[in-house]
Design an enzyme around this catalytic site. Structure first.
Site, mmCIF file in Angstrom:
data_model
loop_
_atom_site.group_PDB
_atom_site.id
_atom_site.type_symbol
_atom_site.label_atom_id
_atom_site.label_comp_id
_atom_site.label_asym_id
_atom_site.label_seq_id
_atom_site.Cartn_x
_atom_site.Cartn_y
_atom_site.Cartn_z
ATOM 1 C CG ASP A 1 -1.738 1.198 1.386
ATOM 2 O OD1 ASP A 1 -2.321 1.640 0.382
ATOM 3 O OD2 ASP A 1 -1.801 1.743 2.501
ATOM 4 C CG ASP B 1 -1.950 7.513 0.489
ATOM 5 O OD1 ASP B 1 -0.919 7.898 -0.074
ATOM 6 O OD2 ASP B 1 -3.098 7.773 0.074
#
Length: 427
Positions: free
Chosen positions: A217, A219
């Site tokens: 991922d 963020d």
């Protein structure tokens, strides 16, 4: 080359006695070159009236320059049996000679009795072996004590302990047998909560070192902070977007719905703002080390994000990643419209992206790793062979295969079983 014919004549083996006595030799002391060679050389040379022996088991470890070597030897079956007192006395004389020559201590004791063999349904301990990894800055003694107590409480036994790393985090790997996986994870999760240490559990086997692809991922995982929050701040809608983001990350709001609501607040922003935000991105500490190490070990590395391709594509290119998937902001007349273009990469979309990337490279899902922090990562984390929650929300930590609460992304390497020395060798 001249072939050597096999001897067709039958061999008649002498009648041998049954299994003779066995003994455990334990060597302790300052480690130095030649100690192990001296011990085994003494066992081989037949001095001190030691009968011919075979090596039954051996294990050696060096802890901060201190050697601990354990060797189990047994007598080789012969026509003339050797009684245990005579055998132990001869080994005692040998031990004294080795100790005098090397400066270490060598203890001798009986190891006779039933020899360990393949487990049978009646004798096998339940549960497959597991690796238990403890991580912390530092690892407090209470975490080790708590883990050991929890392991014993579910019927497990610690067969070995080794240090994986001492920087940037300390990590210890315990090899545990005899415990059922779900019970072991549940018990150790309680210890992690109580002590603040990170504890991961993985099944022992080739699958652990056969991982070949990782997706991250972006963020709050690969980079610090949330890109959408940075964009919202420039649009003067930071508080509104923060509320929506928190609800989505905690699983209280559908991600696709929340994404559209947040993107709508960005309508009218100049497209140049995307460049400004991208230039100010800050990688999570350890991110480059993690990616560089895995790439040199032959991993395929990529990112799967609920963020935006205008940010993630240049990021992936700068890090030399193999793939990237994210959402695309709609732009018209040099400004954001507040809409999206194409398929939304939501919770289910992240899992599909992982499967697609793995398929493109011919890698089974069980050989993949996924790392994320939010509820929209859960499908991806559960689809991967190993899903790691990184500084994640409670709902994510509870459902992932492993959880890390350290500030360093390269701690993922220790969960994968790599030691600090192996990481340095791969640099």
């Amino acid at each position: 080359m001249t072939a050597v014919p096999l001897d067709p004549s039958p061999r008649v083996l002498p009648q041998m006695t049954g299994e003779g006595p066995r003994a455990l030799l334990t060597v302790t002391g300052a480690d130095r070159p030649g100690v192990t060679a001296r011990l085994f050389g003494a066992l081989a040379d037949g001095h001190d009236d030691v009968p011919p022996v075979e090596v039954v088991d051996v294990e050696q470890v060096v802890v901060h320059g201190h050697l601990v070597l354990g060797v189990v030897v047994g007598t080789v079956p012969t026509r003339t049996p050797v009684d245990e007192p005579t055998f132990l006395a001869a080994l005692g004389r040998l031990a004294d000679r080795v100790a005098g020559a090397t400066g270490v201590e060598v203890a001798v004791e009986s190891a006779s009795g039933p020899r360990p063999g393949p487990a049978t349904p009646d004798t096998a301990r339940p549960g497959r072996p597991h690796h238990v990894i403890l991580l912390g800055r530092p690892v407090p003694p209470g975490a080790v004590a708590g883990a050991a107590t929890a392991i014993a409480g579910v019927g497990g036994n610690i067969d070995a302990i080794r240090r994986l790393s001492d920087y940037p985090v300390t990590s210890l790997e315990l090899t545990v047998s005899g415990a059922e996986a779900t019970a072991l994870r549940t018990a150790l999760a309680a210890v992690a909560t109580a002590t603040g240490a990170d504890i991961a559990v993985e099944q022992v086997g080739l699958a652990r070192r056969s991982k070949r692809l990782i997706v991250l991922d972006v963020d709050s995982t690969l980079v610090r902070g949330e890109v959408i929050d940075e964009l919202a701040a420039r649009a003067g809608r930071a508080a509104e977007v923060a509320r929506i983001t928190a609800a989505a990350m905690n699983g209280e709001l559908d991600f696709a719905e929340s994404l559209r609501a947040r993107v709508a607040t960005l309508a009218g922003l100049p497209v140049e703002v995307l460049d400004e935000v991208r230039e100010h991105l800050e990688l999570t500490p350890g991110a480059r080390t993690l990616i560089r190490t895995l790439q040199r070990l032959g991993f395929r590395c990529g990112i799967v994000s609920g963020g935006f391709t205008q940010i993630t594509d240049p990021l992936a290119e700068s890090l030399g990643l193999d793939f990237a998937a994210a959402n695309t902001l709609e732009v018209a007349g040099g400004r954001l419209t507040g809409g999206l273009v194409g398929e939304i990469v939501d919770r289910a979309g992240k899992a599909r992206a992982l499967a697609r990337f793995a398929g493109e490279h011919g890698i089974p899902l069980e050989q993949t790793v996924a790392v994320g922090d939010g509820a929209n990562d859960l499908d991806m984390l559960n689809a991967a062979g190993l899903g790691i929650a990184f500084n994640a929300k409670p709902v994510v930590r509870e459902q992932a295969h492993a959880a890390l609460n350290q500030p360093y992304l390269d701690a993922v390497l220790q969960v994968l079983g790599f030691t600090r020395d192996e990481v340095l060798d791969a640099q």
